[in-house]
Design a protein around this motif. Structure first.
Motif, PDB file in Angstrom:
ATOM      1  N   GLU A   1      -0.270   4.462   3.638  1.00 31.23           N
ATOM      2  CA  GLU A   1       0.341   3.736   2.520  1.00 31.23           C
ATOM      3  C   GLU A   1       0.291   4.578   1.242  1.00 31.23           C
TER       4      GLU A   1
ATOM      5  N   THR B   1       8.738  -6.192  -7.846  1.00 31.97           N
ATOM      6  CA  THR B   1       8.048  -6.212  -6.567  1.00 31.97           C
ATOM      7  C   THR B   1       8.558  -7.412  -5.779  1.00 31.97           C
TER       8      THR B   1
ATOM      9  N   SER C   1       8.546  -9.776  -2.559  1.00 29.68           N
ATOM     10  CA  SER C   1       7.583 -10.228  -1.571  1.00 29.68           C
ATOM     11  C   SER C   1       6.185  -9.777  -1.979  1.00 29.68           C
ATOM     12  N   THR C   2       5.680 -10.420  -3.024  1.00 33.72           N
ATOM     13  CA  THR C   2       4.417  -9.975  -3.616  1.00 33.72           C
ATOM     14  C   THR C   2       3.239 -10.023  -2.643  1.00 33.72           C
TER      15      THR C   2
ATOM     16  N   TYR D   1       3.211  -8.994   0.337  1.00 32.53           N
ATOM     17  CA  TYR D   1       3.223  -7.797   1.170  1.00 32.53           C
ATOM     18  C   TYR D   1       3.453  -6.512   0.372  1.00 32.53           C
ATOM     19  N   SER D   2       4.022  -6.595  -0.801  1.00 26.69           N
ATOM     20  CA  SER D   2       4.490  -5.393  -1.505  1.00 26.69           C
ATOM     21  C   SER D   2       3.768  -5.108  -2.813  1.00 26.69           C
TER      22      SER D   2
ATOM     23  N   ILE E   1       2.398  -1.278  -3.336  1.00 30.54           N
ATOM     24  CA  ILE E   1       3.383  -0.263  -3.694  1.00 30.54           C
ATOM     25  C   ILE E   1       4.001  -0.571  -5.061  1.00 30.54           C
TER      26      ILE E   1
ATOM     27  N   GLU F   1       9.936  -2.965  -1.938  1.00 28.19           N
ATOM     28  CA  GLU F   1       9.344  -3.707  -0.817  1.00 28.19           C
ATOM     29  C   GLU F   1       8.546  -2.765   0.065  1.00 28.19           C
ATOM     30  N   ALA F   2       7.450  -3.272   0.602  1.00 27.78           N
ATOM     31  CA  ALA F   2       6.655  -2.492   1.542  1.00 27.78           C
ATOM     32  C   ALA F   2       7.402  -2.315   2.863  1.00 27.78           C
TER      33      ALA F   2
ATOM     34  N   ALA G   1      12.093   1.087  -0.103  1.00 25.17           N
ATOM     35  CA  ALA G   1      11.400   0.534   1.059  1.00 25.17           C
ATOM     36  C   ALA G   1      10.343   1.542   1.487  1.00 25.17           C
TER      37      ALA G   1
END
Length: 174
Positions: free
Chosen positions: A16, A41, A43-44, A46-47, A50, A107-108, A135
């Motif tokens: 990561e 960010t 989908s906080t 999961y993301s 990053i 997004e992650a 991504a």
């Protein structure tokens, strides 16, 4: 993380961090920085790692990159009134920041691409057009193709699973 027979694509802490550094270097070369970019960010849950990393790595002259997060539907949900209401509320608070800067959606994992497709259309309807997407991982089968991708993978045979991830019943195959 789902409960299926796909091969697990384990993303370690080091993986990561490497991909965040890789993507931030590409963004910096392309002129993204705190003076001209707002990080959203997506989908906080999961993301956030990053998103936070890029906000700091795009800092310039001691200024951190502006940004905020939005939640999006899980695979077993859709953009219903609840999600739209939350998104509209966020835009009331932060939308003014997006008209004079580059908007960087982060997004992650972009698996299907439906959230980026929806958000791109939503923002353009609000006359926000300077939109770029990141991504960390993007499935080769995604309907949306991000501007910056750390690594591609194939969601039909691999289950993207981060080192910090816990079981989530929204990912169950119905």
């Amino acid at each position: 993380m789902s409960n299926n027979n796909k091969k697990i694509l384990n993303v370690s802490f080091n993986d990561e961090q490497f991909l965040i550094d890789k993507i931030s270097s590409e963004l910096i070369v392309d002129g993204f920085n705190a003076n001209n970019t707002v990080v959203i960010t997506v989908s906080t849950d999961y993301s956030s790692i990053i998103g936070q990393g890029l906000r700091h790595l795009l800092s310039i002259n001691g200024e951190i990159c502006d940004g905020f997060g939005i939640d999006v539907p899980y695979p077993d949900e859709h953009w219903d009134d609840k999600y739209l209401s939350e998104l509209n509320s966020i835009m009331v608070i932060y939308g003014h920041k997006l008209h004079k800067k580059r908007v960087l959606l982060v997004e992650a994992g972009v698996i299907r691409g439906s959230n980026y497709t929806f958000l791109n259309k939503y923002l353009k309807e609000k006359n926000i057009t300077n939109i770029y997407t990141v991504a960390m991982f993007e499935s080769t089968g995604s309907i949306y193709k991000s501007n910056y991708v750390g690594e591609h993978y194939n969601d039909s045979i691999e289950d993207l699973t981060f080192w910090w991830e816990m079981y989530n019943n929204h990912w169950e195959q119905k």
